[in-house]
Enzyme design. Structure first.
Site, PDB file in Angstrom:
ATOM      1  N   GLU A 121     -21.355 -69.640   2.729  1.00  0.00           N
ATOM      2  CA  GLU A 121     -22.621 -70.372   2.730  1.00  0.00           C
ATOM      3  C   GLU A 121     -22.410 -71.832   2.334  1.00  0.00           C
ATOM      4  O   GLU A 121     -21.722 -72.133   1.372  1.00  0.00           O
ATOM      5  CB  GLU A 121     -23.590 -69.696   1.752  1.00  0.00           C
ATOM      6  CG  GLU A 121     -24.975 -70.318   1.729  1.00  0.00           C
ATOM      7  CD  GLU A 121     -25.906 -69.629   0.735  1.00  0.00           C
ATOM      8  OE1 GLU A 121     -27.136 -69.784   0.875  1.00  0.00           O
ATOM      9  OE2 GLU A 121     -25.418 -68.936  -0.173  1.00  0.00           O
TER      10      GLU A 121
ATOM     11  N   LYS B  66     -31.850 -69.335   7.167  1.00  0.00           N
ATOM     12  CA  LYS B  66     -31.991 -68.341   6.092  1.00  0.00           C
ATOM     13  C   LYS B  66     -33.455 -67.931   5.919  1.00  0.00           C
ATOM     14  O   LYS B  66     -34.312 -68.755   5.620  1.00  0.00           O
ATOM     15  CB  LYS B  66     -31.433 -68.933   4.803  1.00  0.00           C
ATOM     16  CG  LYS B  66     -31.330 -67.976   3.626  1.00  0.00           C
ATOM     17  CD  LYS B  66     -30.637 -68.686   2.477  1.00  0.00           C
ATOM     18  CE  LYS B  66     -30.404 -67.784   1.283  1.00  0.00           C
ATOM     19  NZ  LYS B  66     -29.657 -68.489   0.203  1.00  0.00           N
TER      20      LYS B  66
ATOM     21  N   CYS C 279     -26.636 -64.939   2.651  1.00  0.00           N
ATOM     22  CA  CYS C 279     -26.646 -64.738   1.201  1.00  0.00           C
ATOM     23  C   CYS C 279     -27.753 -63.801   0.715  1.00  0.00           C
ATOM     24  O   CYS C 279     -27.666 -62.597   0.859  1.00  0.00           O
ATOM     25  CB  CYS C 279     -26.713 -66.093   0.495  1.00  0.00           C
ATOM     26  SG  CYS C 279     -26.230 -66.006  -1.257  1.00  0.00           S
TER      27      CYS C 279
END
Length: 370
Positions: free
Chosen positions: A119, A194, A231
């Site tokens: 990330e 994300k 994540c």
């Protein structure tokens, strides 16, 4: 291959158990008696020593069938930042790019076809500082940013598909936590933003960038259908489900997470997702300690634990990369295993995605047969 001798769970088990007991342990814990290590070139081992990164390589095979094998080599890269965070942003980024180029060169020499980095790989993870303007130069275009152009050149040079998680700044100045997918010709295929942003203690990302607005895309690359679950998204089971329903064969989970924030289930979530959804999962986490000067005059420190690994749809998994060192994990997989496992277990066939009780699905009271 010989692994680094740091004190890790994998090394403790390997050194403490006799060969017979070790095989039994591996079958229970990893899903198979043997790790199925893949031999690498001597030149790759030399490169890993010279450039101080761990090199591990494994394979997952599938049963022979009427279809030919669908072999794909994937590479996961975990790494630390190089320069202190007080140095200029340009120098910090260029130092990381120089390091990553050497690791990618090694991966390419081993025939890797798809690479995923951690990330926001080209910067320190500064979100704990609660400052934004100071770091603005790290934010970049998803098509023409410095790190994107850098990887486009390498993708074109080696015929690689590369997943590049970056801090994106769009034309309106909005920040996004984005994974850019670059194809083997060096073109940007698309991107994923994300979906879920943590707001837990010092992991408060909502002041920095917007939650994703692109759904759950799957990218039909030359080598496989891939998707990205960035994540914190790994804590959301529906992310994994939607990527599977949309046709993903490999799902990458690039992360930047510290030990006190979920290491206890790091080894579980992506493995469960692989089993539940019938695809390969790849977990990538950064390593090293990052120190920042705070506005109050003190310092803020974050230490990441690496431990990147790959899981097959049957639940078998590789050992993890180091908790401390940069690393490259190469895994050759046979995508036929996805269909074979799905056919065997029938999870999709027997699923009941609608709840028994909802506004559109009233509770049904079942009577026990007499």
């Amino acid at each position: 291959m010989e692994r680094h001798s740091e004190l890790t769970f994998d090394n403790i088990i390997k050194n403490k158990l006799n060969p017979k007991v070790l095989k039994e342990f591996n079958k229970i814990y990893y899903g198979r008696e043997d790790h199925c290590e893949l031999k690498v070139k001597e030149s790759s081992l030399i490169s890993s020593e010279e450039n101080n990164f761990e090199l591990a390589s494994y394979y997952f095979s599938a049963a022979r069938e009427s279809r030919p094998p669908r072999l794909v080599k994937i590479g996961l890269i975990q790494h630390s930042v190089l320069l202190p965070t007080c140095e200029s942003i340009r120098e910090q980024r260029e130092a990381i790019l120089t390091k990553i180029e050497k690791i990618i060169n090694t991966a390419a020499s081993e025939g890797v076809q798809i690479i995923c980095l951690e990330e926001t790989w080209s910067m320190p993870f500064f979100l704990c500082t609660r400052e934004k303007e100071k770091w603005d130069e790290f934010a970049e275009s998803a098509t023409e940013g410095r790190s994107v152009i850098f990887l486009k050149d390498l993708a074109r040079k080696y015929g690689l598909v590369i997943v590049s998680p970056i801090l994106e700044k769009d034309d309106d100045g909005t920040w996004w936590n984005t994974a850019v997918v670059i194809d083997e010709e060096g073109n940007v295929m698309g991107k994923h933003r994300k979906n879920h942003l943590p707001s837990v203690g010092s992991f408060s990302e909502t002041p920095y960038y917007a939650p994703g607005n692109m759904g759950h895309p799957v990218f039909d690359t030359k080598y496989a259908k891939i998707a990205i679950n960035i994540c914190y998204g790994r804590h959301q089971a529906l992310n994994w489900l939607m990527l599977g329903l949309n046709g993903a064969e490999i799902v990458f989970n690039p992360s930047a997470t510290v030990a006190e924030f979920g290491e206890s289930f790091w080894n579980i979530e992506a493995r469960n997702a692989a089993i539940a959804n019938g695809y390969f999962t790849c977990s990538i986490n950064r390593v090293g300690t990052e120190t920042f000067n705070s506005t109050s005059g003190g310092t803020i420190e974050r230490t990441y634990y690496g431990s990147s690994y790959v899981t097959a749809p049957n639940g078998c998994r590789t050992p993890a990369l180091s908790r401390l060192r940069d690393g490259l994990m190469i895994v050759e997989i046979d995508l036929n295993l996805n269909r074979q496992v799905r056919d065997q277990w029938g999870f999709n066939m027997t699923s009941r995605p609608l709840p028994m009780s909802s506004p559109r699905s009233p509770m049904v009271k079942w009577k026990v047969p007499v």
